[in-house]
Design an enzyme around this catalytic site. Sequence first.
Site, PDB file in Angstrom:
ATOM      1  N   ARG A  58     -50.772  38.971  10.595  1.00  0.00           N
ATOM      2  CA  ARG A  58     -50.279  40.109  11.381  1.00  0.00           C
ATOM      3  C   ARG A  58     -49.863  41.279  10.485  1.00  0.00           C
ATOM      4  O   ARG A  58     -50.088  42.444  10.836  1.00  0.00           O
ATOM      5  CB  ARG A  58     -49.108  39.656  12.250  1.00  0.00           C
ATOM      6  CG  ARG A  58     -48.621  40.730  13.212  1.00  0.00           C
ATOM      7  CD  ARG A  58     -47.673  40.133  14.234  1.00  0.00           C
ATOM      8  NE  ARG A  58     -47.265  41.110  15.228  1.00  0.00           N
ATOM      9  CZ  ARG A  58     -45.998  41.445  15.456  1.00  0.00           C
ATOM     10  NH1 ARG A  58     -45.020  40.882  14.752  1.00  0.00           N
ATOM     11  NH2 ARG A  58     -45.699  42.344  16.379  1.00  0.00           N
ATOM     12  N   HIS A  62     -51.030  45.154  10.941  1.00  0.00           N
ATOM     13  CA  HIS A  62     -50.077  46.262  11.120  1.00  0.00           C
ATOM     14  C   HIS A  62     -50.120  47.243   9.948  1.00  0.00           C
ATOM     15  O   HIS A  62     -49.715  48.394  10.086  1.00  0.00           O
ATOM     16  CB  HIS A  62     -48.665  45.717  11.353  1.00  0.00           C
ATOM     17  CG  HIS A  62     -48.476  45.189  12.737  1.00  0.00           C
ATOM     18  ND1 HIS A  62     -47.282  45.242  13.435  1.00  0.00           N
ATOM     19  CD2 HIS A  62     -49.351  44.599  13.593  1.00  0.00           C
ATOM     20  CE1 HIS A  62     -47.422  44.705  14.637  1.00  0.00           C
ATOM     21  NE2 HIS A  62     -48.676  44.293  14.755  1.00  0.00           N
ATOM     22  N   ASP A  63     -50.598  46.802   8.795  1.00  0.00           N
ATOM     23  CA  ASP A  63     -50.838  47.733   7.691  1.00  0.00           C
ATOM     24  C   ASP A  63     -52.052  48.607   7.998  1.00  0.00           C
ATOM     25  O   ASP A  63     -51.972  49.835   8.017  1.00  0.00           O
ATOM     26  CB  ASP A  63     -51.056  46.957   6.381  1.00  0.00           C
ATOM     27  CG  ASP A  63     -51.336  47.897   5.220  1.00  0.00           C
ATOM     28  OD1 ASP A  63     -50.816  49.029   5.228  1.00  0.00           O
ATOM     29  OD2 ASP A  63     -52.068  47.493   4.288  1.00  0.00           O
ATOM     30  N   ASN A  85     -42.594  46.481  14.891  1.00  0.00           N
ATOM     31  CA  ASN A  85     -42.366  45.813  13.603  1.00  0.00           C
ATOM     32  C   ASN A  85     -40.947  45.308  13.394  1.00  0.00           C
ATOM     33  O   ASN A  85     -40.742  44.246  12.788  1.00  0.00           O
ATOM     34  CB  ASN A  85     -42.697  46.781  12.451  1.00  0.00           C
ATOM     35  CG  ASN A  85     -44.183  47.114  12.394  1.00  0.00           C
ATOM     36  OD1 ASN A  85     -45.006  46.379  12.954  1.00  0.00           O
ATOM     37  ND2 ASN A  85     -44.526  48.214  11.746  1.00  0.00           N
ATOM     38  N   HIS A 184     -54.194  35.454  18.145  1.00  0.00           N
ATOM     39  CA  HIS A 184     -53.081  34.859  18.884  1.00  0.00           C
ATOM     40  C   HIS A 184     -53.317  33.377  19.197  1.00  0.00           C
ATOM     41  O   HIS A 184     -52.653  32.819  20.061  1.00  0.00           O
ATOM     42  CB  HIS A 184     -52.788  35.666  20.155  1.00  0.00           C
ATOM     43  CG  HIS A 184     -52.225  37.036  19.865  1.00  0.00           C
ATOM     44  ND1 HIS A 184     -52.006  37.978  20.842  1.00  0.00           N
ATOM     45  CD2 HIS A 184     -51.829  37.609  18.694  1.00  0.00           C
ATOM     46  CE1 HIS A 184     -51.502  39.083  20.284  1.00  0.00           C
ATOM     47  NE2 HIS A 184     -51.391  38.886  18.982  1.00  0.00           N
TER      48      HIS A 184
HETATM   49  C1  HEM Z   1     -54.782  43.371  20.925  1.00  0.00           C
HETATM   50  C2  HEM Z   1     -53.608  43.961  20.783  1.00  0.00           C
HETATM   51  C3  HEM Z   1     -52.416  43.222  20.242  1.00  0.00           C
HETATM   52  C4  HEM Z   1     -51.177  43.233  20.771  1.00  0.00           C
HETATM   53  C5  HEM Z   1     -50.718  43.995  21.990  1.00  0.00           C
HETATM   54  C6  HEM Z   1     -50.369  42.357  19.961  1.00  0.00           C
HETATM   55  C7  HEM Z   1     -49.032  42.119  20.167  1.00  0.00           C
HETATM   56  C8  HEM Z   1     -48.302  41.130  19.546  1.00  0.00           C
HETATM   57  C9  HEM Z   1     -46.943  40.787  19.840  1.00  0.00           C
HETATM   58  C10 HEM Z   1     -46.050  41.485  20.857  1.00  0.00           C
HETATM   59  C11 HEM Z   1     -46.605  39.731  19.058  1.00  0.00           C
HETATM   60  C12 HEM Z   1     -45.260  38.997  19.043  1.00  0.00           C
HETATM   61  C13 HEM Z   1     -44.274  39.752  18.157  1.00  0.00           C
HETATM   62  C14 HEM Z   1     -42.849  39.261  18.367  1.00  0.00           C
HETATM   63  O1  HEM Z   1     -42.521  38.856  19.474  1.00  0.00           O
HETATM   64  O2  HEM Z   1     -42.060  39.328  17.388  1.00  0.00           O
HETATM   65  C15 HEM Z   1     -47.743  39.414  18.258  1.00  0.00           C
HETATM   66  C16 HEM Z   1     -47.797  38.390  17.335  1.00  0.00           C
HETATM   67  C17 HEM Z   1     -48.874  38.150  16.525  1.00  0.00           C
HETATM   68  N1  HEM Z   1     -50.011  38.932  16.433  1.00  0.00           N
HETATM   69 FE1  HEM Z   1     -50.587  40.335  17.710  1.00  0.00          FE
HETATM   70  N2  HEM Z   1     -51.132  41.851  18.959  1.00  0.00           N
HETATM   71  C18 HEM Z   1     -52.394  42.350  19.082  1.00  0.00           C
HETATM   72  C19 HEM Z   1     -53.458  42.128  18.224  1.00  0.00           C
HETATM   73  C20 HEM Z   1     -53.382  41.362  17.091  1.00  0.00           C
HETATM   74  C21 HEM Z   1     -54.371  41.345  16.044  1.00  0.00           C
HETATM   75  C22 HEM Z   1     -55.612  42.226  16.011  1.00  0.00           C
HETATM   76  C23 HEM Z   1     -53.948  40.430  15.124  1.00  0.00           C
HETATM   77  C24 HEM Z   1     -54.592  40.042  13.831  1.00  0.00           C
HETATM   78  C25 HEM Z   1     -55.896  40.078  13.623  1.00  0.00           C
HETATM   79  C26 HEM Z   1     -52.712  39.884  15.616  1.00  0.00           C
HETATM   80  C27 HEM Z   1     -52.018  38.874  15.018  1.00  0.00           C
HETATM   81  C28 HEM Z   1     -50.810  38.370  15.483  1.00  0.00           C
HETATM   82  C29 HEM Z   1     -50.203  37.157  14.982  1.00  0.00           C
HETATM   83  C30 HEM Z   1     -50.835  36.205  13.982  1.00  0.00           C
HETATM   84  C31 HEM Z   1     -48.964  37.040  15.615  1.00  0.00           C
HETATM   85  C32 HEM Z   1     -47.898  35.960  15.370  1.00  0.00           C
HETATM   86  C33 HEM Z   1     -47.035  36.414  14.184  1.00  0.00           C
HETATM   87  C34 HEM Z   1     -45.950  35.430  13.777  1.00  0.00           C
HETATM   88  O3  HEM Z   1     -45.817  34.340  14.324  1.00  0.00           O
HETATM   89  O4  HEM Z   1     -45.180  35.817  12.855  1.00  0.00           O
HETATM   90  N3  HEM Z   1     -52.385  40.498  16.789  1.00  0.00           N
HETATM   91  N4  HEM Z   1     -48.768  40.294  18.561  1.00  0.00           N
END
Ligand code: HEM
Length: 313
Positions: A58, A62-63, A85, A184
């Site tokens: 992630r 985000h970078d 973030n 995800h």
């Molecule tokens: C499609 C649009 C996306 C949205 C709206 C989104 C949104 C989010 C949100 C809200 C979280 C949870 C953050 C929290 O509650 O602290 C999350 C977690 C995560 N996202 Fe996304 N995300 C998106 C796309 C992506 C992409 C493109 C990647 C990587 C290629 C990604 C990788 C991750 C990962 C691996 C987590 C878990 C991080 C952890 O457990 O520390 N996401 N995302």
Amino acid sequence: MASSSLSLVLLLCLAAAASAQLSTTFYDSSCPKALSTIKDAVTAAVNKENRMGASLLRLHFHDCFVQGCDASVLLSGNEQNAFPNVKSLRGFEVIDSIKAKLETLCKQTVSCADILSVAARDSVVALGGPTWTVGLGRRDSTTANEALANSALPAPSSDIVNLTDAFGPKGFSLTDIVALSGAHTIGQAQCQNFRDRLYNETNINSGLATSLKANCPRATGSGDNNLAPLDPTTPYSFDNVYYTNLKSQKGLLHSDQVLYAGGSGAADNIVSNFASNPAAFSSAFASAMVKMANLSPLTGSQGQVRLSCSKVN
Ligand code: HEM
Ligand SMILES: *[C@@H]1O[C@H](CO)[C@@H](O)[C@H](O)[C@H]1NC(C)=O
Ligand SMILES: *[C@@H]1O[C@H](CO)[C@@H](O)[C@H](O)[C@H]1NC(C)=O
């Protein structure tokens, strides 16, 4: 004379073209152990805590989505305070410790932006996912942009049009968006990011909703930071189960479940293909990650190679 100035122009053109491009052999002579050092550290960090693989993946996303893959997200303050973030991004200490190790091996040679890009790939591999080749030679920014982070990173309340607005201008197709959302399949999200889905939406599996509600109360302010796995079925396996979840209304975020609307949605066929064909998902994810990792890198003499990832030199 004419021919020598022509070759000078040619040389300059070639130099410009080379500097605008990343190379897979960039550190082969300047820091031959760079890639193995990063891989070993990422593997150890993921073995210690599976979630770290998700957090590092992630961080790279985000970078890259904010002024390109330039490690701007690693600079203290700034983008780290943006809404998507703050109190959410993690893994900074793993990147800092890899950087410290690389500084002792090869002083001011390996950029923080390259460390992030390689660490994202190695994280996916460590959790059983596909691999891809990472181009190298990115340099680090001297600036970060909190306002841009707020506008460029998609919110979990996004619908398909919002996702297309966020990803489309950066060159991503709907297939890329669906594939990248497959990230995800690992990691966790906080209650405040899926509460509305639990209490306001009907296209959620009732068993899943009931169990999630136990740890995510309706009232704003209570349990906001409580965590749930993004993939409730196989939380730390980088597999295609994310897509079978979507087909049974088990997407955790609103922005996940919008990708499958029960047969009528724009992305439904892509979700169904990835759900039934793991190899199709793996190859689409890898190629979309290569695209992401190539978003406007600084190269040549642009930016700098930071000595410490959290601050400019
Ligand atoms: C499609 C649009 C996306 C949205 C709206 C989104 C949104 C989010 C949100 C809200 C979280 C949870 C953050 C929290 O509650 O602290 C999350 C977690 C995560 N996202 Fe996304 N995300 C998106 C796309 C992506 C992409 C493109 C990647 C990587 C290629 C990604 C990788 C991750 C990962 C691996 C987590 C878990 C991080 C952890 O457990 O520390 N996401 N995302
Ligand atoms: C989605 O797009 C609509 C229309 O542009 C906009 O009003 C809304 O704020 C966007 N939502 C998100 C979460 O970005
Ligand atoms: C969801 O429900 C809460 C109350 O549970 C309400 O405050 C909020 O505005 C609702 N959100 C949407 C998008 O309907």
